[in-house]
Motif scaffolding. Structure first.
Motif, short mmCIF file in Angstrom:
data_model
loop_
_atom_site.label_atom_id
_atom_site.label_comp_id
_atom_site.label_asym_id
_atom_site.label_seq_id
_atom_site.Cartn_x
_atom_site.Cartn_y
_atom_site.Cartn_z
N UNK A 58 89.20 66.53 -76.97
CA UNK A 58 89.40 65.11 -77.31
C UNK A 58 88.34 64.25 -76.61
N UNK A 59 88.24 64.43 -75.30
CA UNK A 59 87.30 63.60 -74.52
C UNK A 59 85.86 63.84 -74.96
N UNK A 60 85.49 65.08 -75.16
CA UNK A 60 84.13 65.41 -75.59
C UNK A 60 83.84 64.81 -76.96
N UNK A 61 84.86 64.76 -77.81
CA UNK A 61 84.71 64.18 -79.14
C UNK A 61 84.75 62.67 -79.16
N UNK B 193 77.53 64.74 -68.64
CA UNK B 193 76.93 65.77 -69.48
C UNK B 193 77.20 65.47 -70.95
N UNK B 194 78.42 65.04 -71.23
CA UNK B 194 78.77 64.69 -72.61
C UNK B 194 77.86 63.59 -73.15
N UNK B 195 77.68 62.54 -72.38
CA UNK B 195 76.85 61.43 -72.82
C UNK B 195 75.38 61.82 -72.96
N UNK B 196 74.88 62.59 -72.01
CA UNK B 196 73.50 63.03 -72.07
C UNK B 196 73.25 63.88 -73.31
N UNK B 197 74.17 64.81 -73.61
CA UNK B 197 74.00 65.69 -74.75
C UNK B 197 74.08 64.99 -76.08
N UNK B 198 74.97 64.00 -76.16
CA UNK B 198 75.07 63.24 -77.41
C UNK B 198 73.78 62.46 -77.67
N UNK B 199 73.24 61.88 -76.61
CA UNK B 199 72.00 61.11 -76.76
C UNK B 199 70.83 62.00 -77.15
N UNK B 200 70.85 63.24 -76.64
CA UNK B 200 69.75 64.16 -76.91
C UNK B 200 69.94 64.98 -78.17
N UNK B 201 71.13 64.90 -78.77
CA UNK B 201 71.39 65.64 -79.99
C UNK B 201 71.57 67.14 -79.78
N UNK C 191 76.24 75.04 -78.07
CA UNK C 191 75.85 75.96 -77.00
C UNK C 191 75.10 75.25 -75.88
N UNK C 192 74.28 74.28 -76.24
CA UNK C 192 73.50 73.58 -75.21
C UNK C 192 74.40 72.74 -74.31
N UNK C 193 75.43 72.13 -74.88
CA UNK C 193 76.40 71.43 -74.04
C UNK C 193 77.00 72.40 -73.02
N UNK C 194 77.39 73.60 -73.48
CA UNK C 194 78.01 74.55 -72.57
C UNK C 194 77.02 75.04 -71.51
N UNK C 195 75.77 75.27 -71.91
CA UNK C 195 74.77 75.71 -70.94
C UNK C 195 74.49 74.65 -69.88
N UNK C 196 74.74 73.40 -70.23
CA UNK C 196 74.52 72.30 -69.28
C UNK C 196 75.81 71.86 -68.58
N UNK D 62 77.59 69.07 -82.72
CA UNK D 62 78.80 68.98 -81.90
C UNK D 62 78.86 67.66 -81.13
N UNK D 63 79.97 66.94 -81.32
CA UNK D 63 80.25 65.69 -80.62
C UNK D 63 79.38 64.52 -81.06
N UNK D 64 78.49 64.73 -82.05
CA UNK D 64 77.71 63.61 -82.58
C UNK D 64 77.48 63.79 -84.08
N UNK D 65 78.54 64.05 -84.86
CA UNK D 65 78.37 64.23 -86.30
C UNK D 65 78.13 62.90 -87.00
N UNK D 66 77.44 62.97 -88.12
CA UNK D 66 77.26 61.80 -88.98
C UNK D 66 78.29 61.87 -90.11
#
Length: 291
Positions: free
Chosen positions: A187-190, A217-225, A229-234, A115-119
């Motif tokens: 949109x923003x999260x993507x 949170x968005x930037x942290x989660x993308x960097x951490x992969x 669900x983990x984005x939502x928990x954070x 989520x938010x970091x697809x290849x």
């Protein structure tokens, strides 16, 4: 702005009865809430339920794996049913979203996992993307038979999430057949600039979900992969005006384009004590912006 303002029920997931949720939405100061025709409900059933809570039905939501040719007839018939009920309720739009959350991709992963970091390997093949466009074209034409516009709704975790995927789809389907019902938070999260997207597509936007996110949170989660669900928990989600999205400018652009449709407020997961408090905070923020 001369718009209609609704509140989505998603914040109340698992917290109480539908009647209690509608009571909260009305108490928070909203005119309506998205309708659902699930369970065999008729337009009359929906109208009576909402009227009993001093609300009116707002545009509902329809999703499917539109790239799957084997399901096209099923999707079209389902779209006709929802459009027919929508028209009876006086609604002229419906949100239409792609699926794919848990579908394995060419990489072996699901879009939920990335989520938010697809290849590029997590996207649909060119052939499947073409089938997706054909499927959405068919759904859009089916709902127009009832005077209801299918408005594409972007969503992180699906096969149409990134700016490139959204723009590719919009270029692939006639704008008089498939309209836009974007979600500002997704949109923003993507990774999409919400203001610029709204400016670029203001004439095609006929309804919108207003949702805010916490950019850090968005930037942290993308960097951490992280997965979805983990984005939502954070705590990726927050109330209108508490996050990074410039709603004042989004609304100014829509107003300048003559927008007069439904705006639906949502906070998928609130950090406040109750969903009602979340709905009130967002409602108050929008009042300060003239809505």
């Amino acid at each position: 702005m001369q718009v209609r303002l609704g509140c989505g029920q998603i914040t109340w997931r698992g917290t109480g009865s539908e009647e209690a949720v509608l009571t909260d939405i009305a108490q928070a100061g909203y005119e309506g809430a998205p309708m659902s025709a699930r369970g065999g409900r008729t337009a009359r059933d929906i109208k009576e339920l909402y009227e009993s809570h001093n609300l009116v039905p707002a545009p509902g939501y329809f999703s499917g794996s539109f790239w799957d040719e084997s399901k096209r007839d099923e999707h079209v018939e389902s779209a006709r049913r929802v459009a027919s009920i929508s028209a009876e309720l006086g609604l002229t739009e419906i949100y239409v979203a792609d699926g794919g959350f848990k579908e394995p991709t060419r990489s072996g992963r699901t879009r939920w996992e990335v989520a938010a970091h697809p290849s590029p390997e997590d996207s649909l093949s060119d052939e499947d993307f073409a089938r997706l466009a054909v499927g959405l074209d068919a759904v859009g034409r089916a709902t127009l038979e009832f005077g209801v516009r299918s408005c594409f709704h972007n969503h992180v975790g699906t096969f149409v999430e990134t700016e490139a995927e959204i723009e590719r789809l919009l270029a692939s389907v006639d704008p008089d057949v498939l309209f836009l019902g974007p979600d500002t938070g997704h949109l923003a999260w993507g990774g999409v600039d919400v203001v610029e997207f709204t400016r670029r597509h203001a004439e095609r936007i006929k309804t919108m979900h207003l949702k805010d996110i916490v950019e850090s949170v968005s930037q942290k989660g993308k960097a951490a992969g992280w997965d979805y669900s983990t984005f939502e928990k954070n705590a990726i989600w927050t109330e209108i005006g508490e996050g990074s999205i410039d709603f004042a400018e989004v609304l100014r652009i829509l107003d300048g384009a003559g927008f007069e449709g439904w705006l639906i407020v949502e906070t998928d997961v609130t950090q406040l004590p109750t969903p009602l408090e979340s709905a009130v905070v967002s409602r108050q923020a929008l009042r300060t912006l003239g809505v």
